[in-house]
Design a protein around this motif. Structure first.
Motif, mmCIF file in Angstrom:
data_model
loop_
_atom_site.group_PDB
_atom_site.id
_atom_site.type_symbol
_atom_site.label_atom_id
_atom_site.label_comp_id
_atom_site.label_asym_id
_atom_site.label_seq_id
_atom_site.Cartn_x
_atom_site.Cartn_y
_atom_site.Cartn_z
ATOM 1 N N ARG A 8 0.825 -1.208 0.000
ATOM 2 C CA ARG A 8 0.000 0.000 0.000
ATOM 3 C C ARG A 8 0.858 1.257 0.000
ATOM 4 O O ARG A 8 0.547 2.219 -0.696
ATOM 5 C CB ARG A 8 -0.936 0.020 1.212
ATOM 6 N N ILE A 9 1.904 1.238 0.795
ATOM 7 C CA ILE A 9 2.814 2.387 0.838
ATOM 8 C C ILE A 9 3.444 2.580 -0.528
ATOM 9 O O ILE A 9 3.460 3.693 -1.066
ATOM 10 C CB ILE A 9 3.886 2.192 1.929
ATOM 11 N N THR A 12 0.853 3.826 -3.069
ATOM 12 C CA THR A 12 0.489 5.222 -2.814
ATOM 13 C C THR A 12 1.593 6.162 -3.278
ATOM 14 O O THR A 12 1.330 7.175 -3.927
ATOM 15 C CB THR A 12 0.196 5.442 -1.314
ATOM 16 N N LEU A 33 2.040 12.211 3.725
ATOM 17 C CA LEU A 33 1.581 10.909 4.224
ATOM 18 C C LEU A 33 1.847 10.776 5.721
ATOM 19 O O LEU A 33 1.008 10.245 6.461
ATOM 20 C CB LEU A 33 2.255 9.772 3.466
ATOM 21 N N TRP A 128 -4.706 5.755 2.941
ATOM 22 C CA TRP A 128 -4.460 5.104 1.658
ATOM 23 C C TRP A 128 -5.576 5.333 0.656
ATOM 24 O O TRP A 128 -5.506 4.861 -0.454
ATOM 25 C CB TRP A 128 -4.254 3.608 1.876
ATOM 26 N N ASP A 130 -7.299 7.291 -2.071
ATOM 27 C CA ASP A 130 -6.917 8.345 -3.003
ATOM 28 C C ASP A 130 -7.938 9.462 -2.944
ATOM 29 O O ASP A 130 -9.142 9.199 -2.889
ATOM 30 C CB ASP A 130 -6.841 7.803 -4.430
#
Length: 142
Positions: A8-9, A12, A33, A128, A130
């Motif tokens: 996920r990191i 993103t 973030l 996470w 968008d």
């Protein structure tokens, strides 16, 4: 248990950066973030808890990226991302991205070790997500 934060990191960061993104822009994205994470967690673990996790994450990331050398002058009272932003902006874009990813991953691994995966996932779901696409520049057809 599978580490779903790492993909996920990475996704993103890839989504928010693009070809030709400068190190300063990468620093802006990574710190944004971090700030989103701070906003999500402060009501639960407090500013001191977030600051302590952040400082420890920097310490862990320093093993792989020695330039992440931020020595706190006092115990954490809150997270301060300004020095981290400066260090990221001084790197190449690629190195800044890798170092930022390392710090974020260390932070989430620590959080999961303290409060568990499910709760961490619930608390950070918004980080996470968008943002909605910007439609303000599009022509509106009557």
């Amino acid at each position: 248990m599978e580490d779903t934060f790492s993909p996920r990191i990475a996704a993103t960061l890839v989504h928010r950066t693009g070809e030709g993104t400068s190190a300063h822009e990468v620093a802006d994205i990574v710190v944004a973030l971090c700030q989103d994470t701070e906003r999500a967690l402060t009501p639960i673990i407090g500013p001191v808890g977030v600051g302590a996790l952040y400082q420890h994450s920097l310490h862990l990331a320093k093993v792989a990226y020695p330039w992440i050398d931020i020595i706190p002058t006092r115990p954490a009272t809150a997270a301060d991302f300004s020095v981290f932003h400066t260090l990221l902006a001084q790197q190449t874009a690629e190195t800044a991205l890798a170092g930022g990813k390392e710090v974020l991953e260390a932070f989430f691994r620590l959080l999961v070790s303290l409060i568990g995966f499910s709760l961490s996932e619930q608390l950070l779901a918004a980080v996470w997500t968008d943002p909605a696409p910007d439609t303000s520049a599009q022509d509106v057809v009557p």
